[in-house]
Design a protein around this motif. Structure first.
Motif, PDB file in Angstrom:
ATOM      1  N   GLN A 151       0.812  -1.226   0.000  1.00 31.03           N
ATOM      2  CA  GLN A 151       0.000   0.000   0.000  1.00 31.03           C
ATOM      3  C   GLN A 151       0.842   1.272   0.000  1.00 31.03           C
ATOM      4  O   GLN A 151       0.336   2.371  -0.258  1.00 31.03           O
ATOM      5  CB  GLN A 151      -0.914  -0.002   1.229  1.00 31.03           C
ATOM      6  N   LEU A 152       2.134   1.148   0.296  1.00 36.47           N
ATOM      7  CA  LEU A 152       2.979   2.326   0.511  1.00 36.47           C
ATOM      8  C   LEU A 152       3.072   3.264  -0.694  1.00 36.47           C
ATOM      9  O   LEU A 152       2.953   4.489  -0.519  1.00 36.47           O
ATOM     10  CB  LEU A 152       4.376   1.875   0.954  1.00 36.47           C
ATOM     11  N   PRO A 153       3.299   2.779  -1.918  1.00 35.03           N
ATOM     12  CA  PRO A 153       3.396   3.733  -3.039  1.00 35.03           C
ATOM     13  C   PRO A 153       2.170   4.628  -3.162  1.00 35.03           C
ATOM     14  O   PRO A 153       2.306   5.839  -3.408  1.00 35.03           O
ATOM     15  CB  PRO A 153       3.553   2.815  -4.256  1.00 35.03           C
ATOM     16  N   GLU A 154       0.987   4.057  -2.976  1.00 37.22           N
ATOM     17  CA  GLU A 154      -0.227   4.874  -3.060  1.00 37.22           C
ATOM     18  C   GLU A 154      -0.301   5.868  -1.909  1.00 37.22           C
ATOM     19  O   GLU A 154      -0.757   7.010  -2.076  1.00 37.22           O
ATOM     20  CB  GLU A 154      -1.459   3.978  -3.073  1.00 37.22           C
ATOM     21  N   GLN A 155       0.141   5.454  -0.721  1.00 41.00           N
ATOM     22  CA  GLN A 155       0.148   6.369   0.420  1.00 41.00           C
ATOM     23  C   GLN A 155       1.086   7.551   0.165  1.00 41.00           C
ATOM     24  O   GLN A 155       0.771   8.689   0.503  1.00 41.00           O
ATOM     25  CB  GLN A 155       0.576   5.633   1.693  1.00 41.00           C
ATOM     26  N   VAL A 156       2.217   7.265  -0.457  1.00 36.56           N
ATOM     27  CA  VAL A 156       3.163   8.346  -0.782  1.00 36.56           C
ATOM     28  C   VAL A 156       2.553   9.288  -1.812  1.00 36.56           C
ATOM     29  O   VAL A 156       2.656  10.516  -1.697  1.00 36.56           O
ATOM     30  CB  VAL A 156       4.494   7.761  -1.289  1.00 36.56           C
ATOM     31  N   ARG A 157       1.896   8.740  -2.825  1.00 34.60           N
ATOM     32  CA  ARG A 157       1.262   9.580  -3.851  1.00 34.60           C
ATOM     33  C   ARG A 157       0.198  10.479  -3.254  1.00 34.60           C
ATOM     34  O   ARG A 157      -0.016  11.612  -3.721  1.00 34.60           O
ATOM     35  CB  ARG A 157       0.642   8.709  -4.943  1.00 34.60           C
ATOM     36  N   ALA A 158      -0.486   9.991  -2.219  1.00 33.73           N
ATOM     37  CA  ALA A 158      -1.559  10.765  -1.609  1.00 33.73           C
ATOM     38  C   ALA A 158      -1.056  11.799  -0.600  1.00 33.73           C
ATOM     39  O   ALA A 158      -1.840  12.586  -0.076  1.00 33.73           O
ATOM     40  CB  ALA A 158      -2.551   9.819  -0.922  1.00 33.73           C
ATOM     41  N   THR A 159       0.224  11.804  -0.316  1.00 32.85           N
ATOM     42  CA  THR A 159       0.800  12.733   0.652  1.00 32.85           C
ATOM     43  C   THR A 159       0.988  14.101   0.002  1.00 32.85           C
ATOM     44  O   THR A 159       1.416  14.189  -1.152  1.00 32.85           O
ATOM     45  CB  THR A 159       2.156  12.205   1.157  1.00 32.85           C
ATOM     46  N   PRO A 160       0.664  15.194   0.701  1.00 34.13           N
ATOM     47  CA  PRO A 160       0.854  16.541   0.140  1.00 34.13           C
ATOM     48  C   PRO A 160       2.289  16.769  -0.302  1.00 34.13           C
ATOM     49  O   PRO A 160       3.222  16.109   0.196  1.00 34.13           O
ATOM     50  CB  PRO A 160       0.471  17.462   1.308  1.00 34.13           C
ATOM     51  N   PRO A 161       2.521  17.682  -1.237  1.00 38.15           N
ATOM     52  CA  PRO A 161       3.878  17.952  -1.710  1.00 38.15           C
ATOM     53  C   PRO A 161       4.821  18.292  -0.548  1.00 38.15           C
ATOM     54  O   PRO A 161       4.425  18.908   0.432  1.00 38.15           O
ATOM     55  CB  PRO A 161       3.694  19.153  -2.640  1.00 38.15           C
ATOM     56  N   GLY A 162       6.077  17.875  -0.690  1.00 37.58           N
ATOM     57  CA  GLY A 162       7.060  18.138   0.350  1.00 37.58           C
ATOM     58  C   GLY A 162       7.828  16.881   0.711  1.00 37.58           C
ATOM     59  O   GLY A 162       7.521  15.787   0.229  1.00 37.58           O
ATOM     60  N   TRP A 214      10.266  -3.011  -2.446  1.00 40.58           N
ATOM     61  CA  TRP A 214       9.282  -1.942  -2.610  1.00 40.58           C
ATOM     62  C   TRP A 214       9.926  -0.561  -2.758  1.00 40.58           C
ATOM     63  O   TRP A 214       9.262   0.385  -3.221  1.00 40.58           O
ATOM     64  CB  TRP A 214       8.306  -1.919  -1.427  1.00 40.58           C
ATOM     65  N   ILE A 215      11.195  -0.436  -2.401  1.00 40.10           N
ATOM     66  CA  ILE A 215      11.849   0.868  -2.553  1.00 40.10           C
ATOM     67  C   ILE A 215      11.804   1.310  -4.012  1.00 40.10           C
ATOM     68  O   ILE A 215      11.546   2.480  -4.320  1.00 40.10           O
ATOM     69  CB  ILE A 215      13.310   0.804  -2.051  1.00 40.10           C
ATOM     70  N   ASP A 216      12.027   0.369  -4.924  1.00 38.52           N
ATOM     71  CA  ASP A 216      12.010   0.701  -6.357  1.00 38.52           C
ATOM     72  C   ASP A 216      10.652   1.195  -6.822  1.00 38.52           C
ATOM     73  O   ASP A 216      10.557   1.951  -7.795  1.00 38.52           O
ATOM     74  CB  ASP A 216      12.399  -0.524  -7.177  1.00 38.52           C
ATOM     75  N   ALA A 217       9.581   0.772  -6.134  1.00 36.53           N
ATOM     76  CA  ALA A 217       8.223   1.136  -6.552  1.00 36.53           C
ATOM     77  C   ALA A 217       7.782   2.485  -5.991  1.00 36.53           C
ATOM     78  O   ALA A 217       6.681   2.958  -6.322  1.00 36.53           O
ATOM     79  CB  ALA A 217       7.235   0.048  -6.114  1.00 36.53           C
ATOM     80  N   LEU A 218       8.592   3.117  -5.172  1.00 36.13           N
ATOM     81  CA  LEU A 218       8.192   4.401  -4.596  1.00 36.13           C
ATOM     82  C   LEU A 218       8.105   5.464  -5.687  1.00 36.13           C
ATOM     83  O   LEU A 218       8.938   5.501  -6.603  1.00 36.13           O
ATOM     84  CB  LEU A 218       9.201   4.838  -3.523  1.00 36.13           C
ATOM     85  N   PRO A 219       7.110   6.346  -5.602  1.00 33.34           N
ATOM     86  CA  PRO A 219       6.976   7.412  -6.603  1.00 33.34           C
ATOM     87  C   PRO A 219       8.199   8.334  -6.616  1.00 33.34           C
ATOM     88  O   PRO A 219       8.920   8.452  -5.623  1.00 33.34           O
ATOM     89  CB  PRO A 219       5.722   8.171  -6.133  1.00 33.34           C
TER      90      PRO A 219
END
Length: 357
Positions: A141-152, A173-178
């Motif tokens: 679920q982490l990549p989507e959580q990162v995408r949903a985080t405000p800029p910064g 999963w590190i490779d999948a991070l936005p």
């Protein structure tokens, strides 16, 4: 019986309590170094040279070269020829190593994202709500959580493995991070350094990604047998952390222990080999009972059978069984194998576990 054992000596392969000897399969001295006489002799010699403490700031105008020498050695042990070699910075404890990073991150106004069971050393405030899902579900679920985080900037904080339940964590999963956020990944490797990846710890498993800044923190008081902590990261990041008032105000790790570390290379290698042999024997004898969860090659054998603890206690064997990390958490029961155990110790333990089962 009192659930707490108060003793007046260093635990070894056995402890003595109320005039009775118990086999000891607990603690975190995975390499058994504090119990070795040759390691202790190195310590005695180092204290004669460096005393018991260096009462100064590391940023003061009088500096001891032993710190940079030992930190360079720590970094080389972890990287062992990797292209992305880290820089090391020591502190007085693993908790302090984690908190110097937290202090540095708070000043940057980051958004904190925690993995399940992240150690309190890398909490950014006294109480943190950790995810209740499994690590694998969290990572998915982490990549989507990162995408949903405000800029910064974002800080992702996790342990290197589950040392309580003896589980390895994946890090693909590190490779999948936005790519659209600057991310600092903080990994607490207190239970991996000296044990994972031929003693190098988790660093070799952490892949490089252009927008991800890697930081590894660890206690040295477990496998490494040293009362202190270390932060591993890029040269720019370590220099930035070193310039903070938090680091400047910290009392440093006692220099005598770093002198021992530099002179104990052969002892570390020997202890690691002994630990591997003991783990292999324990796996052969304990896993067929079917009551343990165990990460192959790791010195912890976890069981949900909490009644194993009082049974073994009646057999004069003391294993790990208490609430952690807080007194309100459920007690967990596990067997911890160390380099100081003999094959006969492990065989005795196995016979007791087989009789219990």
């Amino acid at each position: 019986m009192n659930p707490f054992f108060d003793i007046d000596h260093l635990p070894n392969r056995t402890i003595r309590y109320n005039s009775q000897d118990y086999l000891f399969f607990s603690g975190t001295a995975y390499l058994g170094l504090p119990q070795r006489e040759d390691f202790q002799h190195l310590m005695q010699e180092a204290i004669l040279r460096y005393g018991t403490v260096f009462g100064s700031s590391r940023n003061g105008n009088l500096r001891l070269s032993i710190y940079e020498q030992a930190e360079a050695r720590l970094a080389s042990v972890v990287s062992a020829g990797l292209v992305a070699s880290p820089i090391a910075l020591t502190l007085s404890s693993g908790m302090m190593a984690g908190q110097v990073i937290m202090n540095w991150l708070r000043r940057q106004g980051v958004t904190f994202i925690y993995a399940p069971n992240a150690h309190p050393a890398i909490w950014h405030e006294p109480a943190v709500a950790l995810p209740s899902v499994s690590f694998n579900d969290w990572a998915t679920q982490l990549p989507e959580q990162v995408r949903a985080t405000p800029p910064g900037p974002i800080a992702i904080l996790t342990n290197s493995l589950d040392a309580v339940c003896s589980d390895y964590y994946p890090f693909e999963w590190i490779d999948a991070l936005p790519n659209d956020h600057p991310i600092t990944l903080v990994v607490d490797d207190s239970h991996g350094l000296g044990v994972l990846n031929n003693g190098r710890g988790i660093w070799p498993q952490l892949c490089n990604k252009s927008n991800v800044n890697l930081l590894v923190t660890a206690s040295l008081a477990k496998a490494m047998g040293l009362p202190g902590g270390v932060v591993l990261g890029s040269a720019d990041t370590i220099q930035s952390i070193r310039q903070t008032a938090f680091f400047g105000a910290c009392s440093p790790m006692p220099p005598a222990y770093l002198d021992v570390f530099l002179r104990a290379e052969n002892l570390y290698a020997d202890a690691f080999q002994r630990l591997c042999q003991n783990i292999s024997l324990a796996e052969k004898l304990l896993l067929p009972t079917g009551i343990f969860h165990h990460a192959e090659g790791y010195p912890v054998f976890f069981t949900k059978r909490d009644d194993l603890y009082p049974y073994l206690l009646d057999q004069s064997t003391l294993i790990y069984s208490f609430a952690y990390p807080t007194a309100t958490d459920r007690a967990n029961t596990r067997i911890v194998i160390s380099a100081f155990h003999t094959p006969e110790d492990i065989e005795t333990l196995a016979r007791q576990v087989q009789a219990f089962n």
